[in-house]
Enzyme design. Structure first.
Site, mmCIF file in Angstrom:
data_model
loop_
_atom_site.group_PDB
_atom_site.id
_atom_site.type_symbol
_atom_site.label_atom_id
_atom_site.label_comp_id
_atom_site.label_asym_id
_atom_site.label_seq_id
_atom_site.Cartn_x
_atom_site.Cartn_y
_atom_site.Cartn_z
ATOM 1 N N GLU A 1 8.159 -4.365 2.934
ATOM 2 C CA GLU A 1 6.883 -4.097 2.265
ATOM 3 C C GLU A 1 6.808 -4.945 0.995
ATOM 4 O O GLU A 1 7.652 -4.815 0.110
ATOM 5 C CB GLU A 1 6.811 -2.610 1.914
ATOM 6 C CG GLU A 1 5.485 -2.208 1.349
ATOM 7 C CD GLU A 1 5.438 -0.737 0.976
ATOM 8 O OE1 GLU A 1 6.361 -0.259 0.304
ATOM 9 O OE2 GLU A 1 4.471 -0.070 1.378
ATOM 10 N N LYS B 1 4.390 15.023 -11.703
ATOM 11 C CA LYS B 1 5.103 13.930 -12.395
ATOM 12 C C LYS B 1 4.486 12.621 -11.918
ATOM 13 O O LYS B 1 4.779 12.137 -10.830
ATOM 14 C CB LYS B 1 6.589 13.995 -12.024
ATOM 15 C CG LYS B 1 7.544 13.400 -13.043
ATOM 16 C CD LYS B 1 7.397 11.935 -13.355
ATOM 17 C CE LYS B 1 8.029 10.988 -12.381
ATOM 18 N NZ LYS B 1 7.722 9.569 -12.723
ATOM 19 N N GLU C 1 5.663 10.759 1.783
ATOM 20 C CA GLU C 1 4.657 9.739 2.165
ATOM 21 C C GLU C 1 5.170 8.423 1.602
ATOM 22 O O GLU C 1 5.121 8.212 0.392
ATOM 23 C CB GLU C 1 3.295 10.074 1.540
ATOM 24 C CG GLU C 1 2.724 11.423 1.931
ATOM 25 C CD GLU C 1 2.196 11.450 3.350
ATOM 26 O OE1 GLU C 1 2.066 10.368 3.965
ATOM 27 O OE2 GLU C 1 1.941 12.552 3.854
ATOM 28 N N CYS D 1 -0.509 1.528 0.538
ATOM 29 C CA CYS D 1 0.644 1.797 1.418
ATOM 30 C C CYS D 1 0.315 1.523 2.878
ATOM 31 O O CYS D 1 1.148 1.074 3.643
ATOM 32 C CB CYS D 1 1.093 3.237 1.243
ATOM 33 S SG CYS D 1 -0.258 4.378 1.424
#
Ligand code: NAD
Length: 474
Positions: free
Chosen positions: A379, A170, A245, A279
């Site tokens: 973030e 997905k 993750e 990331c």
């Protein structure tokens, strides 16, 4: 305009159960560039049941056979590498001339490397009174983000195939197009029906079924910590294996006696790569107070070397953010930084000069940042770097670890040994010392709220493996 109107389920291109579609924006222009179908619950269940039906036969194949399938698929993916690079540039804005190196070729090479790792499934492990066998986890749901759409897909599909798992992929709503090419390749080479299935849709709508269905054994997810929490909750009632993750706020420590020029160039280039949408980006640069002013001047010069613009222009080093909404998020953090009293060194929330449309921002540096500020804690996922001063190495380590995240980190020190000794004190899954770079041979993953699994390398394969102990000590 790229239009997809089918899912890939059990070796067939099947019509979706609903007529709803998702329009994908080209972030360089703001115009719609592709349309994909949106899966409903029944579509997802069909994909899960397909993967379940395929599992007994696929998991019983020899590792040699699976290794050959991986090589054959890698050969075909190579032939479509340029096409995938075009699509990734179109949907998420990575400069086209950088796209093969950053987004495509490494992903295909790493995919191929799991052909060899398939053999580790058969390695005999005879111990005193028992044997340990490796078996595939089973049916896996693979959910991906938009920032490295092919690499992250390959980091899940390759070990899953090698281990003998079957899967449902997905992709992110914004960047599904390369997944269709991967499905076309599997279809073309005749990979057994049901081993790889593809559905596209809205994460929070179909996540509960893809992650909660009792016939799914494992979820491998890369994305935000917020979605990781929701996925874990969906998976909890049936005790699935969940490999996460997630996000990061990674520090780069530069000591007083390090090569300041080299260290700062490395750090600024790292964060600006992929327009700050990595990331593991080193978003907090920790600098010795004694060299802070000098460091800021170097960082500004390096940041301003970037050429922001059209991703199809070979001069461009930094393309747009991946979407208009991602740009809005980053702009709100820039306003937040100013409101918190950080000093804007370069960049900011305005459109870069010479550009009139598209999700562009200039490389942005904030000085006089302290680790309590929101811009140092959350973030941002854009080209925004926080320059944070420290008094001594102990304080630098304390600041580095003062985060809910622990994905990556980096150290520049006098020499490698000194850098490694600092690296060992940082609570993060990876540390890059003296300018080292990413490799898919090394395990990648986070401590703390950056996740709980490992991708890539031998360890990435183990996530897709169950261990069975057979006792022989009667
Ligand atoms: P996101 O979490 O919004 O979306 C990622 C994927 O999850 C998409 O496919 C989305 O549709 C799906 N999703 C969202 N909510 C879901 C739910 N409730 N259930 C199931 N699926 C759901 O993240 P994003 O904005 O696409 O990506 C950026 C994030 O990904 C950043 O936080 C970044 O740090 C992280 N990331 C982490 C790594 C890593 O390896 N640690 C790598 C790349 C990106």
């Amino acid at each position: 305009m790229k239009i997809h109107d089918r899912f890939y389920i059990h070796g067939e291109w099947v019509a979706p159960g609903s007529t709803r579609v998702h329009e994908i924006e080209n972030p360089a222009t703001g115009e719609v560039c592709a349309v994909t179908p949106l899966a409903n619950e029944a579509d997802c269940i069909a994909a899960i049941e397909s993967a379940r039906r395929a599992l007994p036969t696929w998991s019983a194949t020899s590792s040699q056979e699976r290794s050959e399938w991986i090589h054959t698929a890698a050969d075909e993916l190579e032939k479509r590498a340029n096409e995938m690079a075009d699509l990734i540039t179109m949907t998420m804005g990575c400069p086209r001339h950088l796209c093969p190196g950053l987004q495509v070729q490494g992903a295909i090479d790493a995919f191929r490397s799991y052909a060899q790792r398939a053999a580790t499934m058969d390695e005999p492990d005879h111990r005193n009174g028992f044997r340990v066998f490796k078996e595939p986890v089973g049916v896996c749901t693979l959910i991906n983000p938009w920032n490295y759409p092919l690499s992250i897909l390959m980091g899940k599909v390759a070990p899953a195939l090698a281990a003998g798992c079957t899967m449902i992929a997905k992709p992110a709503e914004q960047t599904p197009l390369q997944d269709f090419i991967v499905a076309e390749v599997f279809d073309q080479i005749g990979l057994p029906a049901g081993v790889f299935n593809l559905v596209t849709g809205v994460g929070h709508e179909i996540g509960p079924v893809l992650c909660g269905h009792p016939e799914v054994d494992m979820i491998s997810f890369t994305g935000s910590t917020r979605a990781g929490v929701e996925i874990s909750a969906s998976a909890a009632p049936t005790i699935k294996r969940v490999c996460l993750e997630l996000g990061g706020k990674s520090p780069l420590i530069i000591t007083e006696d390090a090569d300041l020029q080299a260290a700062i160039r490395y750090g600024v280039q790292d964060i600006m790569m992929n327009t700050g949408q990595t990331c593991s980006a080193l978003t907090r640069m920790l600098l010795p107070q004694s060299r802070y002013a000098e460091a800021i001047a170097i960082a500004q010069a390096v940041a301003e070397e970037n050429v922001v613009g059209d991703p199809l222009d070979p001069q461009t080093t930094m393309g747009p953010l991946s979407s208009g909404s991602q740009k809005e998020t980053v702009v709100s953090y820039i306003h937040q930084g100013l409101a918190e009293g950080a000093r804007l060194v370069t960049g900011g929330s305005q459109m870069p000069s010479g550009l009139s449309r598209g999700a562009y921002l200039s490389p942005t540096l904030f000085a006089d940042v302290n680790n309590r500020m929101k811009i140092a804690r959350e973030e941002i996922f854009g080209p925004v770097l926080c320059l944070i001063p420290f008094a001594d190495v102990d304080q630098a380590v304390e600041l580095a670890n003062d985060s809910v995240y622990g994905l990556a980190s980096a150290v520049f020190a006098r020499d490698t040994e000194q850098a490694i000794s600092i690296a060992r004190r940082i609570r993060a899954g990876q540390c890059y010392v003296q300018g080292a770079h990413f490799t898919t041979e090394a395990p990648f993953g986070g401590y703390k709220q950056s996740g709980n699994g490992r991708e890539w390398g031998d360890e990435g394969m183990l996530e897709f493996v169950e261990l069975k102990a057979v006792m022989t000590n009667a």
